[in-house]
Structures are given as structure tokens and as C-alpha cells.
Design a protein around this motif. Structure first.
Motif, PDB file in Angstrom:
ATOM      1  N   THR A  46       0.559  -0.824  -0.233  1.00 21.02           N
ATOM      2  CA  THR A  46      -0.038   0.453  -0.211  1.00 21.02           C
ATOM      3  C   THR A  46       0.704   1.135  -0.120  1.00 21.02           C
ATOM      4  OG1 THR A  46      -2.222  -1.498   1.669  1.00 21.02           O
ATOM      5  CG2 THR A  46      -1.553   1.465   0.960  1.00 21.02           C
ATOM      6  N   ALA A  47       1.914   1.105   0.119  1.00 12.11           N
ATOM      7  CA  ALA A  47       3.198   2.488   0.861  1.00 12.11           C
ATOM      8  C   ALA A  47       3.681   2.441  -0.722  1.00 12.11           C
ATOM      9  CB  ALA A  47       3.903   2.252   2.043  1.00 12.11           C
ATOM     10  N   LEU A  48       4.362   1.714  -1.718  1.00 14.21           N
ATOM     11  CA  LEU A  48       4.200   1.451  -2.115  1.00 14.21           C
ATOM     12  C   LEU A  48       4.120   2.003  -3.493  1.00 14.21           C
ATOM     13  CD1 LEU A  48       6.839  -1.927  -2.018  1.00 14.21           C
ATOM     14  CD2 LEU A  48       7.616   0.423  -2.279  1.00 14.21           C
ATOM     15  N   ALA A  49       2.113   1.434  -3.611  1.00 19.06           N
ATOM     16  CA  ALA A  49       1.734   1.991  -4.514  1.00 19.06           C
ATOM     17  C   ALA A  49       1.412   3.668  -4.303  1.00 19.06           C
ATOM     18  CB  ALA A  49       0.226   1.245  -4.096  1.00 19.06           C
ATOM     19  N   ASP A  51       1.793   7.846  -4.755  1.00 16.76           N
ATOM     20  CA  ASP A  51       2.768   7.943  -4.751  1.00 16.76           C
ATOM     21  C   ASP A  51       3.118   9.241  -4.561  1.00 16.76           C
ATOM     22  OD1 ASP A  51       4.770   7.378  -7.463  1.00 16.76           O
ATOM     23  OD2 ASP A  51       3.383   9.323  -8.544  1.00 16.76           O
ATOM     24  N   GLU A  52       2.040  10.466  -3.573  1.00 22.23           N
ATOM     25  CA  GLU A  52       2.056  11.493  -3.079  1.00 22.23           C
ATOM     26  C   GLU A  52       3.806  11.145  -1.945  1.00 22.23           C
ATOM     27  OE1 GLU A  52       0.092  14.433   0.026  1.00 22.23           O
ATOM     28  OE2 GLU A  52      -1.121  13.062  -0.747  1.00 22.23           O
ATOM     29  N   ASP A  53       4.438  12.493  -2.497  1.00 19.10           N
ATOM     30  CA  ASP A  53       5.709  12.605  -1.310  1.00 19.10           C
ATOM     31  C   ASP A  53       4.791  13.603   0.443  1.00 19.10           C
ATOM     32  OD1 ASP A  53       7.514  11.119  -2.798  1.00 19.10           O
ATOM     33  OD2 ASP A  53       8.230  12.776  -3.827  1.00 19.10           O
ATOM     34  N   SER A  54       4.816  12.895   0.983  1.00 19.63           N
ATOM     35  CA  SER A  54       4.689  13.356   2.123  1.00 19.63           C
ATOM     36  C   SER A  54       4.540  12.786   3.251  1.00 19.63           C
ATOM     37  CB  SER A  54       2.752  14.220   2.184  1.00 19.63           C
ATOM     38  OG  SER A  54       1.811  12.679   1.478  1.00 19.63           O
ATOM     39  N   LEU A  55       4.755  12.730   4.741  1.00 17.62           N
ATOM     40  CA  LEU A  55       5.208  12.129   5.735  1.00 17.62           C
ATOM     41  C   LEU A  55       3.487  11.141   6.152  1.00 17.62           C
ATOM     42  CD1 LEU A  55       6.503  11.526   7.856  1.00 17.62           C
ATOM     43  CD2 LEU A  55       5.969  13.267   9.157  1.00 17.62           C
ATOM     44  N   ALA A  56       3.234  10.316   6.137  1.00 17.82           N
ATOM     45  CA  ALA A  56       2.339   8.849   6.599  1.00 17.82           C
ATOM     46  C   ALA A  56       2.704   8.251   7.199  1.00 17.82           C
ATOM     47  CB  ALA A  56       1.502   8.463   5.117  1.00 17.82           C
ATOM     48  N   ASP A  57       1.717   7.359   8.005  1.00 15.79           N
ATOM     49  CA  ASP A  57       2.339   6.499   8.694  1.00 15.79           C
ATOM     50  C   ASP A  57       2.447   4.612   7.804  1.00 15.79           C
ATOM     51  OD1 ASP A  57       2.478   4.382  10.645  1.00 15.79           O
ATOM     52  OD2 ASP A  57       0.172   4.222  12.189  1.00 15.79           O
ATOM     53  N   GLU A  58       3.222   4.829   7.265  1.00 18.45           N
ATOM     54  CA  GLU A  58       3.606   3.546   6.251  1.00 18.45           C
ATOM     55  C   GLU A  58       4.655   2.797   7.144  1.00 18.45           C
ATOM     56  OE1 GLU A  58       2.538   5.554   2.477  1.00 18.45           O
ATOM     57  OE2 GLU A  58       4.298   6.703   3.181  1.00 18.45           O
ATOM     58  N   LEU A  59       4.806   1.698   6.195  1.00 17.75           N
ATOM     59  CA  LEU A  59       5.978   0.895   6.601  1.00 17.75           C
ATOM     60  C   LEU A  59       6.280   0.545   5.258  1.00 17.75           C
ATOM     61  CD1 LEU A  59       7.656  -1.975   7.474  1.00 17.75           C
ATOM     62  CD2 LEU A  59       5.747  -3.785   7.626  1.00 17.75           C
ATOM     63  N   PHE A  60       7.753   0.501   5.188  1.00 20.07           N
ATOM     64  CA  PHE A  60       8.605  -0.440   3.476  1.00 20.07           C
ATOM     65  C   PHE A  60       9.386  -1.299   3.931  1.00 20.07           C
ATOM     66  CE2 PHE A  60       7.925   3.797   3.021  1.00 20.07           C
ATOM     67  CZ  PHE A  60       7.359   4.133   0.962  1.00 20.07           C
ATOM     68  N   VAL A  61       8.629  -2.505   3.194  1.00 23.53           N
ATOM     69  CA  VAL A  61       9.779  -3.991   3.490  1.00 23.53           C
ATOM     70  C   VAL A  61      10.786  -3.989   2.360  1.00 23.53           C
ATOM     71  CG1 VAL A  61       9.739  -6.166   3.786  1.00 23.53           C
ATOM     72  CG2 VAL A  61       8.066  -4.596   4.614  1.00 23.53           C
ATOM     73  N   ILE A  62      11.928  -4.444   2.974  1.00 28.60           N
ATOM     74  CA  ILE A  62      12.852  -4.227   1.509  1.00 28.60           C
ATOM     75  C   ILE A  62      13.549  -5.984   2.047  1.00 28.60           C
ATOM     76  CG2 ILE A  62      13.593  -2.336   1.085  1.00 28.60           C
ATOM     77  CD1 ILE A  62      16.236  -2.046   2.418  1.00 28.60           C
ATOM     78  N   VAL A  63      13.941  -6.774   0.691  1.00 25.01           N
ATOM     79  CA  VAL A  63      15.150  -7.679   0.854  1.00 25.01           C
ATOM     80  C   VAL A  63      15.704  -8.294  -0.180  1.00 25.01           C
ATOM     81  CG1 VAL A  63      12.712  -9.269   0.760  1.00 25.01           C
ATOM     82  CG2 VAL A  63      13.589  -9.071  -1.312  1.00 25.01           C
ATOM     83  N   LEU A  64      16.884  -8.489   0.249  1.00 21.85           N
ATOM     84  CA  LEU A  64      18.331  -9.455   0.026  1.00 21.85           C
ATOM     85  C   LEU A  64      17.683 -10.212  -0.567  1.00 21.85           C
ATOM     86  CD1 LEU A  64      20.797  -8.372  -0.246  1.00 21.85           C
ATOM     87  CD2 LEU A  64      21.234 -10.272   1.612  1.00 21.85           C
TER      88      LEU A  64
END
Length: 336
Positions: A46-49, A51-64
Motif C-alpha cells: 500500500t505504501a509503495l502504491a 505516489d504522493e511525497d508526504s509523511l504518513a504512517d507507513e511501512l516499507f519492507v525490502i529484501v536481499l
């Protein structure tokens, strides 16, 4: 063997679950629970989708990911603003000095005070590297790639950033710190409380944890000895954080007593020193760097080589392939 960092997707649920079973407890952000991990991946999607550049309550997960096999071998997370859905609790180490005129004596007492001081901060956490890959600097790649992501999406993160380090856990999987404080009020073992927190959040702390300060002198020796100490497996992570400009400011985790490190986001070394320029072409060799490109779901990061120029940057063919980069793409990098 080449590895790349990328944004996580829903397809990564199974490898994340397999890695979560290897964490050994006290790892709240990566619980061995499929529904909880699925929820994290959905929240990240949801966070990745957005597109607005503003502060919100979000989580980003990355993988190796092993670029040759496609196997996921590590993961990390970024929370943009903690303490929004429920309070973000920490203990703060404080000192109270009292003086008696009659006895002509001063007494200094160390206290643990429950606080929500860190609400609104961003957080880096959930970093786990598969045991078979803990060589070749991959932990460093995974940890620092988060800072390039933050630099590339700076408006979506707060002005202060924190990292919680796992505290001391004994050979039984218990926590001397939890046993001395939380365990007295909740009737739960550390593992039970930690798992409940990972799945449901820590609102139950607000409901049941005593709000009065705790006098450290009243705790048993085993609890006092571990306050603010990282788990042995986290000492290297603590040194990496210190090298990035984080410092211990007296905040500790309410479950296991591990240290919470903080920094001003723009002063984190890998964020402050990050540079970017358009890709102009290929070179045969260049400066060894962490290189990244791609916005949000297209984010990719790797160890690479770049040659900066007046009008842009060149990268080696291998770097371009790992990043899936084409001429004109914005390349971000920071020195290794």
C-alpha cells in the motif's frame, strides 16, 4: 555471487516466514507468524502504491535477493512515523538526586520512566540476514540500503530516526529484564509477551504497565546488569549504527531492556553523503559504492562501481544489470 536489494512483494511471504523461524525470539518486527508477515507485506504494498511525497504512517519492507538464483536471503524494514496507530513506548533512564540536611547526605537514584518521547520518529528495524549469508558485507549492504531509500524518498520520513537493538536473552529464551518488571504485572513469559506484541501491537502495555518510575536499585542483579546492553549478536549492528551517527540517549526497550539508538535523519552519514545524477553510460571500472535507482516498488540497490562526471554518472555493466538501470535513470550512490 551478486546480490541486490529490492522492494518486497507479496510473493516474498514464504521466504520471509522461513527466515522468521530462524530469528530465535526477541525479534518483534519479524515474527514467525504468516498472517502477521502477510499483513506487513500488504501494508508495504500500500505504501509503495502511494505516489504522493508526504509523511504518513507507513511501512516499507525490502529484501536481499541472490541475483543469480532469485532466492531471498535477507530483509529489513523502515517505519516512516512510529506511534500513530498506538503509543510507542520506551523506558527512559533518568536520575533523581535527593538531599537530607539532617544527615548531610545526598542520594542519587537511577530511574526507569515510561515515555512516548519518540513518537513521530521514523524507525529502521526488522533487519535479518540468513545465517548462511553472514559474510562478504551483505549485512552492511542490507542496513545501509535503507538510508539510500530514505534519501530517495526523504519527504516520506520524519526528522528523527531510531533503531531498537535486541536486548539480552538467556539460554532459555527468557529476558532477565522482562522477568524483573513486565513479568510481574502481566503474568506472561517474555516469549509470550514479545510474540503478542509482534502480532497485536503493544497497546496492552498502556493498559497494564504501571506508569510510575521504576527504581533500578530495587531490581535484581540479573536485570540491572542487562539494562541498555545489546544482545551479543547485535553488537556489530550497534557499531554500524554508531558509525552512521546514531547514539544511545538513555532510551531502552520496554520488553528486553535493549538500547534504542537515535539520530537526526539528515545527519545519518549515508543519507547526508548520498549523491545522485543521471546515468550517462557504462564504464569498465569506477569508485566502489552502494548504488541505487528506482522509485518505490522499482527501488533496487547493490554494491557497484560508478564514475561521476560533470553531466552525469557512468556505472559498470554489472552494476547497471543489477540495478536494471538504463541511460537517463537517476542513480544514487554513497561511498562504501
Amino acid at each position: 555471487m551478486s546480490f541486490v536489494i529490492r522492494s518486497a512483494a507479496r510473493k516474498d511471504l514464504q521466504p520471509l516466514y522461513e527466515m522468521a523461524k530462524l530469528t530465535g525470539g526477541g525479534f518483534t518486527n519479524l515474527p514467525p507468524d504468516r498472517p502477521a508477515l502477510k499483513s506487513k507485506l500488504e501494508r508495504s504494498a500500500t505504501a509503495l502504491a502511494r505516489d504522493e511525497d508526504s509523511l504518513a504512517d507507513e511501512l516499507f519492507v525490502i529484501v536481499l535477493e541472490n541475483a543469480a538464483t532469485g532466492d531471498v536471503r535477507g530483509t529489513a524494514q523502515m517505519f516512516t512515523q512510529v506511534g500513530q496507530s498506538w503509543p510507542f513506548y520506551s523506558y527512559r533512564l533518568t536520575t533523581l538526586t535527593q538531599h537530607s540536611q539532617e544527615l548531610q547526605r545526598s542520594v542519587r537514584a537511577e530511574l526507569l520512566s515510561l515515555t512516548t518521547d519518540l513518537e513521530g520518529s521514523s524507525e529502521v528495524g526488522g533487519l535479518f540476514l540468513h545465517p548462511s549469508e553472514r559474510a562478504g558485507g551483505l549485512g552492511l549492504l542490507l542496513a545501509r540500503s535503507r538510508y539510500l531509500f530514505i534519501a530517495m524518498h526523504r519527504a516520506r520520513f520524519g526528522d528523527r530516526i531510531l533503531a531498537e537493538l535486541r536486548g539480552i536473552i538467556d539460554e532459555r529464551g527468557g529476558s532477565p529484564f522482562w522477568d524483573a518488571i513486565g513479568g510481574k504485572f502481566f503474568g506472561m513469559t517474555f516469549q509470550e509477551a514479545d510474540y503478542f506484541n509482534a502480532i497485536h501491537g503493544n497497546q496492552f502495555i498502556a493498559d497494564l504497565m504501571p506508569k510510575h518510575p521504576v527504581y533500578i536499585a530495587m531490581l535484581d542483579d540479573s536485570a540491572r546488569r542487562v539494562i541498555g546492553l545489546p544482545h551479543p549478536s547485535g553488537r556489530a549492528a550497534m557499531r554500524m549504527l554508531e558509525n552512521e551517527g546514531y547514539a544511545a540517549q538513555g532510551y531502552i526497550d520496554i520488553f528486553d531492556g535493549g538500547p534504542t539508538m537515535t539520530a537526526q535523519t539528515d545527519q545519518v552519514v549515508s543519507i547526508r553523503q548520498a549523491r545522485h545524477a543521471p546515468l550517462m553510460g557504462l564504464c569498465t571500472s569506477g569508485e566502489p559504492v552502494l548504488a541505487a535507482t528506482g522509485r518505490l516498488s522499482r527501488f533496487r540497490c547493490c554494491f557497484g562501481e560508478v564514475t561521476p562526471g560533470e553531466n552525469g554518472v557512468q556505472v559498470t555493466e554489472e552494476t547497471a544489470a543489477l540495478l536494471c538501470a538504463e541511460p537517463g535513470d537517476d542513480i544514487w550512490w554513497v561511498a562504501r
